[in-house]
Design an enzyme around this catalytic site. Structure first.
Site, short mmCIF file in Angstrom:
data_model
loop_
_atom_site.label_atom_id
_atom_site.label_comp_id
_atom_site.label_asym_id
_atom_site.label_seq_id
_atom_site.Cartn_x
_atom_site.Cartn_y
_atom_site.Cartn_z
N GLU A 11 0.81 -1.22 0.00
CA GLU A 11 0.00 0.00 0.00
C GLU A 11 0.85 1.27 0.00
O GLU A 11 0.52 2.23 -0.69
CB GLU A 11 -0.94 0.02 1.22
CG GLU A 11 -2.06 -0.98 1.15
CD GLU A 11 -3.16 -0.62 0.16
OE1 GLU A 11 -3.17 0.50 -0.37
OE2 GLU A 11 -4.02 -1.49 -0.08
N ASP A 63 -6.60 7.81 -0.15
CA ASP A 63 -6.17 6.88 0.89
C ASP A 63 -4.95 7.47 1.59
O ASP A 63 -4.08 8.05 0.94
CB ASP A 63 -5.83 5.53 0.28
CG ASP A 63 -7.01 4.95 -0.50
OD1 ASP A 63 -8.15 5.07 -0.02
OD2 ASP A 63 -6.79 4.37 -1.58
#
Length: 142
Positions: free
Chosen positions: A52, A70
């Site tokens: 990520e 995000d």
């Protein structure tokens, strides 16, 4: 000359990125264990963080198709989990500002990520496909 020097200095400061804290697989596993994350989850969390954010606490993802972003080491979405800096609508399930995920301490991100896991499971992270079958070992971290 002083004005030119100040102008150059200001330009450098404006384009210098804030890198945040970048963990390693082992430093993240140890820190999460210190924060109470069960040891049997640590390999999964390190895999997710690697894919990520490359373990970077200051990571902010590019805009998603719904306009959300995000944030942080686990790339927690601002539409559902945290309040974005823009003030845009958010369900803010973790009751926290997204900016709180962009600090060196991972405690806020860990608490929220644990809530995401409880509510949606590991598949809440799109990168879970890289972590579903083969997990990195954390045995050498302790």
């Amino acid at each position: 000359m002083l004005k030119l020097t100040l102008t150059i200095l200001a330009a450098v400061l404006l384009v210098t990125p804030a890198f945040g804290k970048v963990y390693t697989r082992c430093s993240l596993a140890r820190e999460m264990h210190t924060l109470g994350v069960p040891k049997n989850q640590l390999a999964r969390w390190t895999c997710i963080a690697e894919h990520e954010s490359a373990y970077n606490t200051k990571a902010v993802g590019s805009m998603n198709s719904n306009g959300s972003r995000d944030y942080g080491i686990f790339q927690i979405n601002n539409y559902y989990w945290c309040s974005p800096p823009s003030g845009a609508f958010s369900y803010n399930e973790c009751k926290i500002k997204c900016a709180d995920f962009l600090v060196d301490s991972i405690e806020p991100a860990v608490k929220c990520a644990q809530l995401v896991l409880r509510q949606q499971g590991w598949s809440a992270w799109s990168t879970w496909k890289y972590c579903d079958h083969t997990l990195p070992s954390i045995d050498d971290c302790f």
